[in-house]
Design a protein around this motif. Structure first.
Motif, PDB file in Angstrom:
ATOM      1  N   GLY A  19       1.338   3.080  15.104  1.00 43.23           N
ATOM      2  CA  GLY A  19       1.144   1.945  13.937  1.00 43.23           C
ATOM      3  C   GLY A  19       2.358   2.882  12.716  1.00 43.23           C
ATOM      4  O   GLY A  19       3.454   1.823  13.903  1.00 43.23           O
ATOM      5  N   VAL A  20       2.093   2.250  12.263  1.00 42.31           N
ATOM      6  CA  VAL A  20       3.542   2.238  10.501  1.00 42.31           C
ATOM      7  C   VAL A  20       4.288   2.770  10.419  1.00 42.31           C
ATOM      8  O   VAL A  20       3.857   4.500  10.919  1.00 42.31           O
ATOM      9  N   LYS A  21       5.964   2.999  11.385  1.00 39.79           N
ATOM     10  CA  LYS A  21       6.651   4.286  11.278  1.00 39.79           C
ATOM     11  C   LYS A  21       7.637   3.796  10.538  1.00 39.79           C
ATOM     12  O   LYS A  21       7.840   2.808   9.697  1.00 39.79           O
ATOM     13  N   LEU A  22       7.479   4.370   9.100  1.00 37.00           N
ATOM     14  CA  LEU A  22       9.105   5.037   7.707  1.00 37.00           C
ATOM     15  C   LEU A  22       9.675   5.730   7.935  1.00 37.00           C
ATOM     16  O   LEU A  22       9.630   7.372   8.632  1.00 37.00           O
ATOM     17  N   GLU A  23      11.051   4.979   7.889  1.00 37.73           N
ATOM     18  CA  GLU A  23      12.086   5.884   7.505  1.00 37.73           C
ATOM     19  C   GLU A  23      13.165   5.462   6.105  1.00 37.73           C
ATOM     20  O   GLU A  23      12.837   4.522   5.166  1.00 37.73           O
ATOM     21  N   GLU A  29      10.623  12.365  -0.681  1.00 39.00           N
ATOM     22  CA  GLU A  29       9.245  12.451   0.162  1.00 39.00           C
ATOM     23  C   GLU A  29       9.354  11.010   0.551  1.00 39.00           C
ATOM     24  O   GLU A  29       8.831  10.409  -0.811  1.00 39.00           O
ATOM     25  N   ALA A  30       8.628  10.216   0.975  1.00 36.63           N
ATOM     26  CA  ALA A  30       8.340   9.251   0.847  1.00 36.63           C
ATOM     27  C   ALA A  30       7.330   9.342   1.976  1.00 36.63           C
ATOM     28  O   ALA A  30       6.755   9.505   2.706  1.00 36.63           O
ATOM     29  N   GLU A  31       5.792   8.084   1.841  1.00 36.34           N
ATOM     30  CA  GLU A  31       4.769   8.088   1.996  1.00 36.34           C
ATOM     31  C   GLU A  31       4.339   6.875   1.793  1.00 36.34           C
ATOM     32  O   GLU A  31       4.169   6.413   0.807  1.00 36.34           O
ATOM     33  N   ALA A  32       3.492   6.297   2.541  1.00 31.73           N
ATOM     34  CA  ALA A  32       3.012   5.379   3.245  1.00 31.73           C
ATOM     35  C   ALA A  32       2.284   5.210   2.927  1.00 31.73           C
ATOM     36  O   ALA A  32       0.671   5.953   3.773  1.00 31.73           O
ATOM     37  N   GLN A  33       1.028   4.749   1.610  1.00 23.69           N
ATOM     38  CA  GLN A  33      -0.735   4.403   1.978  1.00 23.69           C
ATOM     39  C   GLN A  33      -1.262   2.953   3.354  1.00 23.69           C
ATOM     40  O   GLN A  33      -0.723   2.154   2.762  1.00 23.69           O
ATOM     41  N   VAL A  34      -1.060   3.404   4.271  1.00 21.50           N
ATOM     42  CA  VAL A  34      -2.145   2.025   5.383  1.00 21.50           C
ATOM     43  C   VAL A  34      -3.721   1.920   5.300  1.00 21.50           C
ATOM     44  O   VAL A  34      -4.350   3.198   5.440  1.00 21.50           O
ATOM     45  N   LYS A  35      -3.997   0.943   5.273  1.00 18.51           N
ATOM     46  CA  LYS A  35      -5.353   1.137   5.466  1.00 18.51           C
ATOM     47  C   LYS A  35      -6.016   0.975   6.853  1.00 18.51           C
ATOM     48  O   LYS A  35      -5.770   0.601   7.681  1.00 18.51           O
ATOM     49  N   GLY A  36      -6.889   2.251   6.634  1.00 18.86           N
ATOM     50  CA  GLY A  36      -7.296   1.769   7.764  1.00 18.86           C
ATOM     51  C   GLY A  36      -7.437   2.922   8.688  1.00 18.86           C
ATOM     52  O   GLY A  36      -7.653   3.252  10.297  1.00 18.86           O
ATOM     53  N   LEU A  90      -4.260   9.250   9.212  1.00 20.56           N
ATOM     54  CA  LEU A  90      -2.665   9.483   9.072  1.00 20.56           C
ATOM     55  C   LEU A  90      -1.608   8.918   8.321  1.00 20.56           C
ATOM     56  O   LEU A  90      -1.169   8.414   9.029  1.00 20.56           O
ATOM     57  N   ASN A  91      -1.892   8.890   7.258  1.00 21.81           N
ATOM     58  CA  ASN A  91      -0.525   7.854   6.417  1.00 21.81           C
ATOM     59  C   ASN A  91       1.009   7.972   6.736  1.00 21.81           C
ATOM     60  O   ASN A  91       1.137   9.631   7.233  1.00 21.81           O
ATOM     61  N   PRO A  92       2.134   7.569   7.237  1.00 26.53           N
ATOM     62  CA  PRO A  92       3.350   7.856   7.901  1.00 26.53           C
ATOM     63  C   PRO A  92       3.690   8.490   6.319  1.00 26.53           C
ATOM     64  O   PRO A  92       3.544   8.122   5.298  1.00 26.53           O
ATOM     65  N   THR A 126       0.098   1.008  -1.318  1.00 32.06           N
ATOM     66  CA  THR A 126       1.799   1.969  -2.166  1.00 32.06           C
ATOM     67  C   THR A 126       2.493   2.364  -0.837  1.00 32.06           C
ATOM     68  O   THR A 126       2.410   3.195   0.109  1.00 32.06           O
ATOM     69  N   ILE A 127       3.669   2.577  -1.457  1.00 27.71           N
ATOM     70  CA  ILE A 127       4.332   3.677  -1.121  1.00 27.71           C
ATOM     71  C   ILE A 127       5.250   4.120  -2.052  1.00 27.71           C
ATOM     72  O   ILE A 127       5.698   3.483  -2.952  1.00 27.71           O
ATOM     73  N   ARG A 128       4.668   6.017  -2.044  1.00 33.84           N
ATOM     74  CA  ARG A 128       5.003   7.085  -2.630  1.00 33.84           C
ATOM     75  C   ARG A 128       6.273   7.428  -2.623  1.00 33.84           C
ATOM     76  O   ARG A 128       6.413   7.884  -1.305  1.00 33.84           O
TER      77      ARG A 128
END
Length: 155
Positions: free
Chosen positions: A13-17, A133-140, A143-145, A47-49
């Protein structure tokens, strides 16, 4: 079945860096950086926190105390879609403010007490580490990236 399970767990899925500077001046009170998102499947990011945290440690051996303080928080609230193979970089500005310890407040009273405060911090093994720290809220996705990186803040 396996594809749905992978999507739900965020695998492929989505990878966040986080892309951050190596050090930041404390006097500026602002951290600027970027968040890079990549995906192997189409996803909707809500969103991204992003949070700056100080890990404040003091004491010795069994009497060592560790506290964590949130110094700043921002949220990138614009929802968007990310397509397979696409890479997106989103800039952010994170304002922050330090929480002053009792020893630091004592040391700021005058220049003579500054040296005494520094000696007290050394004797008590006081140290601060900072991380973003960063966390993205991904729909569906269950485990959020997320990503976290340490950063040096110069006083």
């Amino acid at each position: 079945m396996i594809g749905r399970m992978k999507k739900w767990l965020g695998i492929e899925g989505v990878k966040l860096e986080l892309l951050l500077p190596e050090e930041v001046e404390a006097a500026s009170g602002i951290l600027q950086g970027r968040v890079r998102l990549e995906s192997m499947n189409p996803h909707e990011v809500a969103t991204i926190r992003i949070v700056l945290i100080e890990r404040y440690a003091r004491g010795r051996n069994t009497e060592r105390l560790i506290d964590e303080y949130e110094l700043g928080r921002t949220e990138l609230g614009q929802a968007f879609s990310i397509l397979p193979g696409e890479s997106r970089e989103l800039p952010f500005t994170l304002p922050f403010a330090f929480i002053e310890s009792n020893i630091d407040a004592f040391g700021k009273k005058n220049f003579l007490l500054k040296g005494l405060a520094k000696a007290a911090k050394a004797a008590n093994q006081v140290s601060s580490d900072f991380r973003v720290e960063a966390e993205a809220q991904v729909k569906g996705v269950a485990l959020n990236p997320f990503d976290k990186k340490t950063i040096l803040i110069k006083h």
